[in-house]
Enzyme design. Structure first.
Site, PDB file in Angstrom:
ATOM      1  N   GLN A 208      73.631 -14.335 -37.285  1.00 20.19           N
ATOM      2  CA  GLN A 208      72.989 -13.032 -37.125  1.00 20.19           C
ATOM      3  C   GLN A 208      72.474 -12.480 -38.459  1.00 20.19           C
ATOM      4  OE1 GLN A 208      72.601 -11.955 -33.991  1.00 20.19           O
ATOM      5  NE2 GLN A 208      71.366 -10.183 -34.608  1.00 20.19           N
ATOM      6  N   ALA A 229      69.794  -6.800 -34.123  1.00 22.35           N
ATOM      7  CA  ALA A 229      71.012  -6.152 -34.595  1.00 22.35           C
ATOM      8  C   ALA A 229      71.361  -6.620 -35.993  1.00 22.35           C
ATOM      9  CB  ALA A 229      72.153  -6.472 -33.649  1.00 22.35           C
ATOM     10  N   HIS A 236      75.804 -10.551 -29.161  1.00 21.82           N
ATOM     11  CA  HIS A 236      75.878 -12.012 -29.038  1.00 21.82           C
ATOM     12  C   HIS A 236      77.108 -12.567 -29.766  1.00 21.82           C
ATOM     13  CE1 HIS A 236      72.180 -12.825 -26.790  1.00 21.82           C
ATOM     14  NE2 HIS A 236      71.689 -11.754 -27.416  1.00 21.82           N
ATOM     15  N   ASP A 243      70.730 -14.084 -23.272  1.00 24.71           N
ATOM     16  CA  ASP A 243      69.308 -13.800 -23.105  1.00 24.71           C
ATOM     17  C   ASP A 243      68.745 -14.793 -22.101  1.00 24.71           C
ATOM     18  OD1 ASP A 243      69.496 -11.808 -25.013  1.00 24.71           O
ATOM     19  OD2 ASP A 243      68.896 -13.133 -26.662  1.00 24.71           O
ATOM     20  N   GLU A 289      65.103  -4.358 -23.458  1.00 23.20           N
ATOM     21  CA  GLU A 289      65.198  -5.829 -23.459  1.00 23.20           C
ATOM     22  C   GLU A 289      65.504  -6.305 -22.050  1.00 23.20           C
ATOM     23  OE1 GLU A 289      67.907  -7.476 -26.324  1.00 23.20           O
ATOM     24  OE2 GLU A 289      66.802  -6.666 -28.037  1.00 23.20           O
TER      25      GLU A 289
HETATM   26 ZN   LIG Z   1      70.157 -10.638 -26.549  1.00 18.42          ZN
END
Ligand SMILES: [Zn+2]
Length: 322
Positions: A208, A229, A236, A243, A289
Site C-alpha cells: 500500500q 488509501a 485491503h 475489488d 467505488e
Molecule cells: Zn478496493
C-alpha cells in the site's frame, strides 16, 4: 350574666386548642430536626447539591423544563460539568446517540453546517467534523471481523492477518471466512451467467505504501487521497476487502453492468457490503467505488442493506458505546 359566662368558657376552649396545636408544632419540629441530623450525610447533603446545580443551570440560561430534560438524559457528573448554554443542547441530549464528550463539537459543527440534529450527532460521532487523517487512532484489535479502518483509524504497520486463504484458485487472498463467502458469491453470480474477475484482495502495508506513492506521483496528494488509501488506512490490509470487475478494470462504469446490479441485490446474503457508496464520500472519506466490497458477515451486512447506511454509520449506531 349567663351570656358572659358562656363567652369565658369558649375563650378557655380556644386557648386549650391553641396550646395543643402549639405542642404538636414544637414536637413535629423537634422530630424533623432529629431526622435531618441523622441523615445529614446522605439526603440533606444531596438536596443542597441539587439545588446548587439547578441554580447554576438556571443562571446559564436553561429553563426548569430544560433542566428536567437534562436530568433525564445525563448522569449527575455530566450535569455538574455542564458549563455552557446553547439553543441546541436540549435536542442534542435527547438524541439516542448523544455522547456527552462530544457536546462542544456538536455545537461548533451545528454552527458551521445546516444539518439536522441526527446528522450533526452522527457526523461528529464518526469524526467527520475533523479533517481526514487528523487525530489518527491505531486500531487495537485489527483481527476483529468488524474492524473499522478509515482515515481516522489506522491498522498497525506490522498487521498481517493469520488466516489468509486463497479465494478459489484465483491467486487472490482474503481472511478465511471472507474468502469462503466470496467464493460462494462468485459461484452464485457465475450461475446467473455473469463474469466475475477478482482484481485485488489482501494487500500488505508495504504494498500500500508503494501504491499510494504511485497515485501521489501521478495525481498529486489531494486527488490521491480521494481514490487511494494511505498505508495503514486501506481496508485491503484487513484481508476483508475485495475489488470486483467484469472486465478487469476498476472504473465508475462498473455501476452500469449487470454484475453490479446483481451484487446490489445479493452481496449482503454473502456478508458483503458496498463500502464506498455513491454520494457518501463525506462520510467514508473515499470517492464512489462501485467495485470495492467489504466482508462484515451476513447479519451486519443485512442491517446495512436494509437501512441503506454506510459502515461508518453502522459502527456509530451499533458498535460504539458512549
Ligand atoms: Zn478496493
Amino acid at each position: 350574666m349567663k351570656k358572659k359566662f358562656k363567652f369565658k368558657k369558649s375563650v378557655k376552649v380556644f386557648f386549650f386548642v391553641l396550646l395543643v396545636v402549639g405542642i404538636c408544632f414544637v414536637a413535629y419540629n423537634v422530630i424533623m430536626n432529629n431526622d435531618k441530623d441523622n441523615n445529614y450525610n446522605e439526603g440533606f447533603g444531596n438536596n443542597q447539591n441539587t439545588d446548587k446545580i439547578d441554580e447554576t443551570l438556571l443562571t446559564l440560561g436553561y429553563s426548569e423544563e430544560d433542566i428536567s430534560v437534562l436530568k433525564a438524559n445525563l448522569s449527575d457528573s455530566e450535569i455538574s460539568s455542564l458549563d455552557m448554554y446553547d439553543d441546541n443542547v436540549i435536542s442534542f441530549v435527547s438524541n439516542k446517540y448523544f455522547n456527552f464528550n462530544n457536546l462542544e463539537r456538536y455545537i461548533t459543527y451545528s454552527k458551521n453546517n445546516n444539518y439536522d440534529v441526527d446528522e450533526i450527532i452522527t457526523h461528529v460521532n464518526i469524526n467527520i467534523d475533523k479533517p481526514f487523517y487528523s487525530e489518527i487512532k491505531t486500531i487495537e484489535d485489527p483481527s476483529n471481523l468488524l474492524v473499522l479502518c478509515n482515515k481516522y483509524n489506522a491498522l498497525p504497520s506490522d498487521y498481517e492477518p493469520e488466516d489468509l486463504t486463497e479465494v478459489g484458485s484465483s491467486g487472490i487472498y482474503m481472511r478465511k471466512e471472507a474468502a469462503e463467502n466470496m467464493y460462494q458469491m462468485v459461484l452464485a453470480a457465475e450461475s446467473a451467467e455473469l463474469n466475475v474477475n477478482l482484481v485485488s484482495g489482501y494487500r500488505s502495508y508495504d504494498y500500500q505504501v508503494d501504491l499510494y506513492q504511485r497515485h501521489v506521483r501521478e495525481r498529486g496528494q489531494e486527488e490521491a487521497d480521494r481514490v487511494s488509501a494511505r498505508a495503514g488506512h486501506s481496508e485491503h490490509q484487513t484481508g476483508l476487502a475485495m475489488d470486483l470487475s467484469n472486465d478487469w478494470s476498476l472504473e465508475k462504469y462498473f455501476e452500469d453492468t449487470e454484475l453490479f446490479e446483481w451484487l446490489s441485490e445479493n452481496d449482503y446474503k454473502y456478508g458483503f457490503i458496498l463500502r464506498y457508496p455513491k454520494d457518501k464520500e463525506y462520510l467514508t472519506g473515499y470517492d464512489y467505488e462501485p467495485w470495492h466490497y467489504r466482508y462484515v458477515g451476513v447479519e451486519v451486512a443485512t442491517v446495512i442493506h436494509e437501512e441503506d447506511i454506510t459502515y461508518e454509520e453502522y459502527v456509530m449506531k451499533y458498535l460504539t458505546t458512549n
